[in-house]
Write a protein that holds these residues in place. Structure first.
Motif, PDB file in Angstrom:
ATOM      1  N   TYR A  47       0.829  -1.210   0.000  1.00  0.00           N
ATOM      2  CA  TYR A  47       0.000   0.000   0.000  1.00  0.00           C
ATOM      3  C   TYR A  47       0.865   1.262   0.000  1.00  0.00           C
ATOM      4  CZ  TYR A  47      -3.811  -3.125   1.506  1.00  0.00           C
ATOM      5  OH  TYR A  47      -4.732  -4.135   1.600  1.00  0.00           O
ATOM      6  N   SER A  50       2.465   1.906  -3.347  1.00  0.00           N
ATOM      7  CA  SER A  50       1.534   2.357  -4.388  1.00  0.00           C
ATOM      8  C   SER A  50       0.909   3.718  -4.076  1.00  0.00           C
ATOM      9  CB  SER A  50       0.427   1.314  -4.605  1.00  0.00           C
ATOM     10  OG  SER A  50      -0.314   1.119  -3.418  1.00  0.00           O
ATOM     11  N   ARG A  52      -1.178   4.550  -1.246  1.00  0.00           N
ATOM     12  CA  ARG A  52      -2.511   4.556  -0.623  1.00  0.00           C
ATOM     13  C   ARG A  52      -2.549   5.521   0.559  1.00  0.00           C
ATOM     14  NH1 ARG A  52      -5.984  -0.807   1.164  1.00  0.00           N
ATOM     15  NH2 ARG A  52      -7.594   0.271   2.333  1.00  0.00           N
ATOM     16  N   ASP A  53      -3.683   6.212   0.708  1.00  0.00           N
ATOM     17  CA  ASP A  53      -3.869   7.133   1.830  1.00  0.00           C
ATOM     18  C   ASP A  53      -3.937   6.375   3.155  1.00  0.00           C
ATOM     19  OD1 ASP A  53      -3.957   9.357   0.213  1.00  0.00           O
ATOM     20  OD2 ASP A  53      -6.134   9.329   0.001  1.00  0.00           O
ATOM     21  N   PRO A  74      -0.109   8.768  -6.521  1.00  0.00           N
ATOM     22  CA  PRO A  74      -0.335   7.396  -6.992  1.00  0.00           C
ATOM     23  C   PRO A  74      -0.341   7.259  -8.517  1.00  0.00           C
ATOM     24  CG  PRO A  74      -1.788   7.865  -5.159  1.00  0.00           C
ATOM     25  CD  PRO A  74      -1.086   9.147  -5.483  1.00  0.00           C
TER      26      PRO A  74
END
Length: 251
Positions: A47, A50, A52-53, A74
């Motif tokens: 995550y 990539s 991800r928040d 992202p």
């Protein structure tokens, strides 16, 4: 290809530390597998890479082809060549599979300053790649993943990967929920994309996936760190004896 140094990550809202100093290097042309007990930080790593928040990097670095990953949005990471295959691919009602694929391919090409793929070239390419993954024409016409079985969702994701031709492919427990036949098909799709210019990071719990996607290096992750690494025999040892002995040795 991928260089991670002393990466520390915590959950943004809770302040709970998940990654506690991860070091990892993935060279082009190599397949690295990450195994480890539940809660060891494997999916969190995917995550964070990539974009991800919900995660905060407190220390360390991560780069893709020499570029600072952590400074990119992202979509910039995707255009730079990163692809994440999800454990549970989401459904996107109202968006046709073909429209989704062509939009994704051309948006990435545009971001890289390349010419967009024509409708004719795209159609020719997607049909050939879908055929190799045993994806029928009806699946291509349907909304993204809507009504798909688990195996169909994963095959559709490998089709996305084949069309986007990323530099680094991260597979986050892509074998989750697959029967033997579906896993073999997905693995064949992954193996068809292996080449000297592409790296893979395969996150899995099970040796059975690694029977089909042969890794060059296997890492064991526990408590937010890589605790040991080795060849494919390390995954066989885990399959036979579990993690207890390895974790005891590396404690």
């Amino acid at each position: 290809m991928l260089e991670i140094k002393n990466l520390h990550v915590e959950l943004e809202e809770e302040g709970k530390q998940i990654l506690k100093g991860v070091d990892l290097t993935v060279d082009a042309g190599k397949v690295h597998a990450i195994m480890g007990p539940n809660g060891s930080g494997k999916s969190t790593l995917s995550y964070v890479l990539s974009g991800r928040d919900g995660y905060k990097v407190t220390q360390g670095s991560a780069s893709l082809l020499g570029e600072d990953l952590l400074e990119m949005e992202p979509e910039e990471r995707a255009a730079a060549g990163m692809f994440l295959a999800f454990q549970y691919p989401v459904e996107i009602p109202g968006v046709g599979n073909m429209t989704f694929l062509r939009t994704a391919v051309n948006s990435q090409r545009k971001a890289r300053g390349e010419e967009e793929m024509s409708a004719t070239d795209f159609l020719k390419s997607v049909r050939a790649k879908a055929k190799s993954l045993k994806i029928d024409a009806d699946m291509l016409k349907r909304p993204v993943n809507v009504g798909f079985s688990g195996g169909e969702k994963k095959r559709n994701e490998i089709l996305q990967m084949a069309m986007l031709e990323p530099k680094l492919c991260i597979l986050d427990e892509t074998d989750s929920g697959l029967d033997v036949d579906a896993m073999k098909l997905v693995s064949e799709g992954v193996n068809a994309l292996r080449d000297a210019d592409r790296g893979f990071l395969v996150i899995t719990h099970y040796q059975r996936l690694l029977d089909h996607i042969k890794p060059d290096v296997v890492h064991i992750m526990a408590n937010g760190r890589m605790v040991t690494s080795g060849g494919p025999e390390l995954a066989l040892e885990v399959e036979k004896n579990g993690y207890a002995d390895i974790l005891k040795e590396t404690a």
